[in-house]
Design an enzyme around this catalytic site. Structure first.
Site, short mmCIF file in Angstrom:
data_model
loop_
_atom_site.label_atom_id
_atom_site.label_comp_id
_atom_site.label_asym_id
_atom_site.label_seq_id
_atom_site.Cartn_x
_atom_site.Cartn_y
_atom_site.Cartn_z
N ARG A 151 -66.85 -31.81 -24.62
CA ARG A 151 -65.82 -31.06 -25.06
C ARG A 151 -64.55 -32.12 -25.42
O ARG A 151 -64.02 -31.94 -26.28
CB ARG A 151 -65.22 -29.96 -24.16
CG ARG A 151 -66.17 -28.94 -24.02
CD ARG A 151 -65.75 -27.78 -22.95
NE ARG A 151 -65.82 -28.54 -21.52
CZ ARG A 151 -64.75 -28.37 -20.82
NH1 ARG A 151 -63.90 -27.39 -20.83
NH2 ARG A 151 -64.85 -28.89 -19.50
N ASN A 185 -67.04 -24.37 -22.66
CA ASN A 185 -68.48 -24.33 -22.00
C ASN A 185 -68.57 -22.88 -22.07
O ASN A 185 -67.67 -21.94 -21.62
CB ASN A 185 -68.09 -24.70 -20.49
CG ASN A 185 -68.10 -26.56 -20.74
OD1 ASN A 185 -68.69 -27.01 -21.64
ND2 ASN A 185 -67.79 -27.05 -19.37
#
Length: 88
Positions: free
Chosen positions: A18, A36
């Protein structure tokens, strides 16, 4: 400007996926976010020009060094995203 939703599968959690995506999106001036999912995938919502989104998608197929991307699902979505790129 187009908005797309990417679902990235493989070893993509716990490997700075990320954060690396946020960095690349900011370099490309793409807005959106990465998060996530409970099933182990990473969801990326991205809004930008076609060329920038193509470059971001190319990055999503590679990810950061410790990632192992197995699949990237892409769909066009019609949602508004705030300016900037965040992670959650």
């Amino acid at each position: 400007m187009a908005t797309r939703r990417y679902l990235v599968s493989g070893r993509v959690q716990g490997v700075s996926f990320r954060a690396a995506t946020r960095q690349r999106a900011r370099e490309l001036h793409v807005d959106g976010h990465a998060r996530n999912l409970a099933d182990g995938r990473v969801e990326v919502i991205a809004c930008g020009g076609d060329a920038a989104l193509a470059q971001l998608e190319s990055f999503l197929w590679r990810g950061p060094p410790h990632a192992r991307v197995e699949r990237v699902e892409v769909e066009a979505v019609d949602i508004q995203v705030p300016a900037g790129f965040g992670i959650s």
